[in-house]
Write a protein that holds these residues in place. Structure first.
Motif, short mmCIF file in Angstrom:
data_model
loop_
_atom_site.label_atom_id
_atom_site.label_comp_id
_atom_site.label_asym_id
_atom_site.label_seq_id
_atom_site.Cartn_x
_atom_site.Cartn_y
_atom_site.Cartn_z
N THR A 146 31.46 80.43 -14.63
CA THR A 146 30.87 80.81 -13.35
C THR A 146 31.66 80.27 -12.15
O THR A 146 32.00 81.03 -11.23
CB THR A 146 29.41 80.33 -13.27
OG1 THR A 146 28.68 80.90 -14.36
CG2 THR A 146 28.79 80.77 -11.95
N LEU A 147 31.95 78.97 -12.15
CA LEU A 147 32.60 78.37 -10.98
C LEU A 147 34.09 78.68 -10.91
O LEU A 147 34.59 79.14 -9.87
CB LEU A 147 32.37 76.86 -10.99
CG LEU A 147 30.92 76.40 -10.81
CD1 LEU A 147 30.83 74.88 -10.84
CD2 LEU A 147 30.35 76.94 -9.50
N GLU A 150 35.04 82.91 -12.45
CA GLU A 150 34.42 83.98 -11.68
C GLU A 150 34.47 83.72 -10.18
O GLU A 150 35.11 84.47 -9.45
CB GLU A 150 32.97 84.17 -12.14
CG GLU A 150 32.89 84.66 -13.59
CD GLU A 150 31.45 84.77 -14.08
OE1 GLU A 150 30.53 84.55 -13.27
OE2 GLU A 150 31.26 85.09 -15.27
N THR A 151 33.84 82.65 -9.70
CA THR A 151 33.77 82.43 -8.25
C THR A 151 35.16 82.27 -7.64
O THR A 151 35.52 82.99 -6.69
CB THR A 151 32.91 81.20 -7.93
OG1 THR A 151 31.60 81.40 -8.48
CG2 THR A 151 32.80 81.00 -6.43
N TYR A 154 37.33 85.60 -8.49
CA TYR A 154 37.01 86.74 -7.64
C TYR A 154 37.58 86.54 -6.23
O TYR A 154 38.16 87.45 -5.64
CB TYR A 154 35.49 86.92 -7.51
CG TYR A 154 34.77 87.28 -8.78
CD1 TYR A 154 35.43 87.88 -9.85
CD2 TYR A 154 33.40 87.02 -8.92
CE1 TYR A 154 34.75 88.21 -11.02
CE2 TYR A 154 32.71 87.36 -10.08
CZ TYR A 154 33.40 87.94 -11.13
OH TYR A 154 32.73 88.27 -12.28
N THR A 155 37.41 85.32 -5.71
CA THR A 155 37.87 85.04 -4.34
C THR A 155 39.38 85.20 -4.24
O THR A 155 39.89 85.86 -3.31
CB THR A 155 37.46 83.62 -3.93
OG1 THR A 155 36.04 83.48 -4.01
CG2 THR A 155 37.91 83.32 -2.50
N VAL A 189 30.97 86.70 -5.91
CA VAL A 189 30.74 85.26 -5.73
C VAL A 189 29.27 84.94 -5.49
O VAL A 189 28.85 83.79 -5.66
CB VAL A 189 31.61 84.69 -4.58
CG1 VAL A 189 33.08 84.93 -4.85
CG2 VAL A 189 31.19 85.28 -3.24
N ASN A 202 30.55 94.35 -7.67
CA ASN A 202 31.71 93.66 -8.24
C ASN A 202 32.33 94.50 -9.35
O ASN A 202 33.56 94.65 -9.42
CB ASN A 202 31.28 92.30 -8.78
CG ASN A 202 32.41 91.56 -9.49
OD1 ASN A 202 32.48 91.57 -10.71
ND2 ASN A 202 33.27 90.93 -8.73
#
Length: 243
Positions: A146-147, A150-151, A154-155, A189, A202
Motif C-alpha cells: 500500500t505505502l 502503490e502510493t 502511483y505518485t 493514492v 486508477n
C-alpha cells in the motif's frame, strides 16, 4: 572539418539518438505495457487481484496457496514489466536534455524501483510465511504494498508521465492522453482512505496509460516526436558528414 547533422542543429537540447537506442526504446514501450496487462489479467482470473486484497488476510493467504505456482509466475512477470521502466526511463531521457526531462528520469526510475519491490513481495516473501503469520503478512502488505508500491508508485508514475509530456513537444492528442492518464493514476493514492471510486479511476488511468505508451512507440517509430527530440526514424538512418 566535421559538419553536424541537420537533426543536431534543429534539436540543440537533445542527445543524438542512435538507431539501436531508438529500437530499444520502442521495444520496451511496446513490451512493458503488454506484459503488464497480460499479467494483470491473469492475476484477476486466478487470484481475483486486486479485489482479493479487500478480504481478510487469512482468506488472501488461502487463495494464494491454492494457485501459488501460477500466482508467483504472474507476479514475477508483473514485476519484470515494472522493472523495465528503469532502462525505459533512461532511454526516454536521452530524447531531451532539459531540466524537466532530467527530473522525469529520476521519477521514472523511482517509480520502477518502488513498484518492483512492492510486487516482488508476492513471489519472494509471501511463500515463506506460515499460515499463522497473519500479522507479518499484513505489515508487508501495508508497508511494501500500500505505502511503497502503490502510493509512492502511483505518485512517481504520474509525475514521470506528466514531466515527459511537458519535456517533449508532441501532437496535442498525445499530450492530452498522457496528462489524463497521469491524473487518473494519481487518484489511486486515496484508495486506502476508503474512496472507492478512486480504484476505478486508477484502473482506467492505467488502461489509458498503456495506450499512451503504445502510441509513444508509434510516434517514435515514425519520427514524429518533434522539436526537442533527436530521433532517427526506423525507416531511415542518417550519418553525420565529414570533410
Amino acid at each position: 572539418m566535421r559538419n553536424t547533422s541537420s537533426t543536431e542543429h534543429r534539436y540543440p537540447h537533445a542527445h543524438p539518438t542512435s538507431r539501436g537506442q531508438s529500437l530499444a526504446t520502442i521495444t520496451l514501450l511496446i513490451c512493458a505495457p503488454i506484459l503488464m496487462n497480460l499479467a494483470f489479467i491473469g492475476l484477476g482470473t486466478t487470484f481475483d487481484y486486486p479485489d482479493v486484497l479487500q478480504l481478510p488476510a487469512t482468506e488472501v493467504l488461502a487463495r494464494f496457496r491454492a494457485e501459488q505456482r501460477t500466482i508467483i509466475t504472474l507476479f514475477t512477470v508483473l514485476a519484470a514489466a515494472a522493472c523495465a521502466f528503469v532502462p525505459l526511463s533512461v532511454l526516454i531521457g536521452r530524447l531531451d536534455d532539459s531540466p524537466t526531462m532530467r527530473w522525469a528520469v529520476r521519477a521514472g526510475v523511482a517509480a520502477a524501483i518502488v513498484q518492483t519491490i512492492g510486487l516482488l513481495r508476492w513471489p519472494l516473501l509471501v511463500p515463506t510465511l506460515p499460515d499463522s503469520a497473519i500479522d507479518v503478512f499484513e505489515r508487508q502488505h501495508m508497508l511494501l504494498g500500500t505505502l511503497l508500491g502503490e502510493t509512492v508508485g502511483y505518485t512517481m508514475t504520474a509525475i514521470w508521465t506528466a514531466l515527459v509530456v511537458k519535456a517533449l513537444r508532441t501532437p496535442g492528442w498525445f499530450a492530452a492522453l498522457g496528462n489524463i492518464s497521469a491524473a487518473a493514476i494519481a487518484t489511486g493514492v486515496v484508495v486506502p482512505l476508503g474512496i472507492e471510486p478512486a480504484a476505478v479511476t486508477n484502473f482506467v488511468g492505467y488502461l489509458l496509460w498503456s495506450g499512451w505508451l503504445l502510441a509513444f512507440a508509434a510516434l517514435l517509430a515514425k519520427g514524429t516526436v518533434v522539436r526537442q527530440v533527436a530521433v532517427i526514424p526506423m525507416s531511415s538512418t542518417r550519418s553525420p558528414q565529414t570533410n
